[in-house]
Design a protein around this motif. Structure first.
Motif, mmCIF file in Angstrom:
data_model
loop_
_atom_site.group_PDB
_atom_site.id
_atom_site.type_symbol
_atom_site.label_atom_id
_atom_site.label_comp_id
_atom_site.label_asym_id
_atom_site.label_seq_id
_atom_site.Cartn_x
_atom_site.Cartn_y
_atom_site.Cartn_z
ATOM 1 N N VAL A 249 11.783 27.762 8.763
ATOM 2 C CA VAL A 249 11.649 29.132 9.269
ATOM 3 C C VAL A 249 11.624 30.093 8.086
ATOM 4 C CG1 VAL A 249 12.734 30.924 10.679
ATOM 5 C CG2 VAL A 249 12.704 28.552 11.475
ATOM 6 N N LYS B 30 10.783 33.509 7.917
ATOM 7 C CA LYS B 30 10.838 34.969 8.048
ATOM 8 C C LYS B 30 11.603 35.548 6.851
ATOM 9 C CE LYS B 30 14.697 34.462 11.227
ATOM 10 N NZ LYS B 30 14.999 34.158 12.619
ATOM 11 N N ASN C 256 8.670 34.629 12.980
ATOM 12 C CA ASN C 256 8.972 35.177 14.295
ATOM 13 C C ASN C 256 8.424 36.573 14.542
ATOM 14 O OD1 ASN C 256 10.893 36.495 12.849
ATOM 15 N ND2 ASN C 256 12.460 36.334 14.446
ATOM 16 N N ILE D 284 7.534 31.548 16.472
ATOM 17 C CA ILE D 284 8.755 31.158 17.180
ATOM 18 C C ILE D 284 9.465 32.342 17.830
ATOM 19 C CG2 ILE D 284 9.118 29.118 15.728
ATOM 20 C CD1 ILE D 284 11.191 30.704 14.158
ATOM 21 N N MET E 235 11.399 25.244 24.799
ATOM 22 C CA MET E 235 12.146 25.734 23.635
ATOM 23 C C MET E 235 13.348 26.537 24.112
ATOM 24 S SD MET E 235 12.521 28.871 21.923
ATOM 25 C CE MET E 235 12.019 29.753 20.458
ATOM 26 N N ILE F 92 16.976 28.999 22.586
ATOM 27 C CA ILE F 92 17.795 29.583 21.504
ATOM 28 C C ILE F 92 19.191 29.903 22.047
ATOM 29 C CG2 ILE F 92 17.893 31.347 19.673
ATOM 30 C CD1 ILE F 92 15.016 32.095 20.284
ATOM 31 N N MET G 98 18.880 24.947 15.237
ATOM 32 C CA MET G 98 18.676 25.785 14.060
ATOM 33 C C MET G 98 19.673 25.323 12.988
ATOM 34 S SD MET G 98 17.997 29.251 16.339
ATOM 35 C CE MET G 98 18.950 30.316 15.354
ATOM 36 N N SER G 99 19.825 26.122 11.919
ATOM 37 C CA SER G 99 20.669 25.655 10.810
ATOM 38 C C SER G 99 22.045 25.172 11.265
ATOM 39 C CB SER G 99 20.869 26.785 9.781
ATOM 40 O OG SER G 99 19.643 27.076 9.168
ATOM 41 N N ARG H 47 14.187 24.068 14.069
ATOM 42 C CA ARG H 47 13.716 25.272 13.375
ATOM 43 C C ARG H 47 14.804 25.729 12.412
ATOM 44 N NH1 ARG H 47 13.767 26.386 18.899
ATOM 45 N NH2 ARG H 47 15.374 27.907 18.396
ATOM 46 N N ILE H 48 14.586 25.515 11.131
ATOM 47 C CA ILE H 48 15.669 25.739 10.171
ATOM 48 C C ILE H 48 15.275 26.731 9.090
ATOM 49 C CG2 ILE H 48 17.196 24.597 8.524
ATOM 50 C CD1 ILE H 48 17.156 22.158 10.251
ATOM 51 N N GLY H 49 16.039 27.828 9.003
ATOM 52 C CA GLY H 49 15.780 28.853 8.000
ATOM 53 C C GLY H 49 16.894 28.952 6.972
ATOM 54 N N THR H 50 18.032 29.481 7.403
ATOM 55 C CA THR H 50 19.154 29.762 6.504
ATOM 56 C C THR H 50 19.558 28.563 5.646
ATOM 57 O OG1 THR H 50 19.958 31.250 8.222
ATOM 58 C CG2 THR H 50 21.492 30.714 6.460
ATOM 59 N N ARG I 5 19.595 35.568 5.083
ATOM 60 C CA ARG I 5 18.678 36.690 4.911
ATOM 61 C C ARG I 5 19.301 37.954 5.474
ATOM 62 N NH1 ARG I 5 17.109 32.907 8.581
ATOM 63 N NH2 ARG I 5 17.921 33.788 10.490
ATOM 64 N N GLU J 119 17.979 40.326 13.957
ATOM 65 C CA GLU J 119 17.307 39.465 14.935
ATOM 66 C C GLU J 119 16.966 40.277 16.167
ATOM 67 O OE1 GLU J 119 16.703 36.275 14.427
ATOM 68 O OE2 GLU J 119 17.909 35.948 12.625
HETATM 69 C C1 LIG Z 1 15.476 32.760 12.589
HETATM 70 C C2 LIG Z 1 15.187 31.790 13.637
HETATM 71 C C3 LIG Z 1 15.496 30.429 13.460
HETATM 72 C C4 LIG Z 1 16.199 29.889 12.232
HETATM 73 O O1 LIG Z 1 17.546 30.227 12.256
HETATM 74 P P1 LIG Z 1 18.527 29.773 11.055
HETATM 75 O O2 LIG Z 1 19.876 29.944 11.629
HETATM 76 O O3 LIG Z 1 18.244 30.709 9.926
HETATM 77 O O4 LIG Z 1 18.213 28.372 10.709
HETATM 78 C C5 LIG Z 1 15.140 29.549 14.477
HETATM 79 N N1 LIG Z 1 14.517 29.965 15.597
HETATM 80 C C6 LIG Z 1 14.201 31.262 15.799
HETATM 81 C C7 LIG Z 1 13.516 31.647 17.059
HETATM 82 C C8 LIG Z 1 14.520 32.209 14.832
HETATM 83 O O5 LIG Z 1 14.211 33.506 15.038
#
Ligand SMILES: *Cc1c(COP(=O)(O)O)cnc(C)c1O
Length: 226
Positions: A26, A28, A49, A71, A153, A155, A196-197, A212-215, A221, A225
């Motif tokens: 991810v 962003k 996103n 996403i 999907m 969240i 996610m993370s 879906r992994i960002g952090t 960041r 959100e």
């Molecule tokens: C930002 C985001 C992620 C990633 O989240 P992290 O906690 O940073 O891994 C996954 N899915 C969606 C929809 C997001 O907006």
């Protein structure tokens, strides 16, 4: 790029591929130079996103072997900018949005792959169709010729205790299986985008096919959100 990022990507690719799970990095707020370095480290799918941010980055991305996923929440009026540019839209949660995607996909002579986002935790601030409205939405979406529903999907809220989100992830998995068994014309789902993370291991245990992994890859960041 800092060597921590490289190492984390290698570890995550190893861990996810062992389970047959696709890693979506991810990206962003991450600048394109860093994204392209992540791609050179083996990342094959990225998730953005926001439509605007994705469009700004689009031309600079190394797209030779790259899937681009949207996403985040998608507004109907932004659909025309991204249909045909993204491999998968994870956030379809209404017939209105699905119809807009279908309309532009038809113009582009494409079939757009989508996931239906389900609000498994029932939080009012979150997008996603309510679990008890999922079947009706799938039936309506199944009639649109230029979109293809590939799966679901979700969240859920961040886990406070490891494993806490198991109930939500298992529920999403069950909804996919149950709806596949209803033999709705044109609906044959095989994709579960969850984790996610903070909770991707729980999600993999519960049958995620994409995380879906960002952090965890790029660090924290500064981002609000939606
Ligand atoms: C930002 C985001 C992620 C990633 O989240 P992290 O906690 O940073 O891994 C996954 N899915 C969606 C929809 C997001 O907006």
């Amino acid at each position: 790029m800092n060597s921590d990022i490289k190492k984390t990507i290698a570890e995550l690719l190893d861990e996810t591929s062992k389970h047959g799970v696709k890693l979506i990095a991810v990206t962003k707020t991450v600048p394109t130079e860093i994204i392209n370095e992540a791609i050179s480290c083996g990342v094959t799918a990225i998730g953005e996103n926001r439509v605007q941010e994705l469009l700004e980055k689009y031309d600079s991305l190394d797209k030779r072997n790259l899937e681009i996923h949207l996403i985040g929440r998608l507004q109907t009026n932004k659909v025309k900018y991204i249909v045909g540019k993204v491999d998968l839209i994870h956030s379809v949660d209404s017939l209105k949005l699905g119809s807009a995607i279908d309309k532009y996909a038809k113009i582009c002579e494409k079939v757009q792959n989508v996931l239906v986002q389900v609000n498994v935790s029932g939080e009012q601030t979150k997008g996603g169709v309510a679990p008890d409205e999922l079947e009706a939405l799938l039936v309506s979406l199944s009639k649109l010729k230029n979109i293809k529903v590939r799966g679901l999907m979700c969240i859920p809220p961040a886990e406070k205790i490891p494993g806490e989100n198991k109930r939500f992830f298992s529920l999403l998995n069950k909804m996919m299986v149950d709806n596949n068994n209803k033999n709705i014309d044109n609906i044959c789902m095989d994709t579960l985008s969850m984790g996610m993370s903070g909770d991707y291991r729980t999600a993999i245990e519960c049958g995620a096919t994409m995380v879906r992994i960002g952090t965890k890859i790029f660090g924290k960041r500064n981002y609000t959100e939606v």
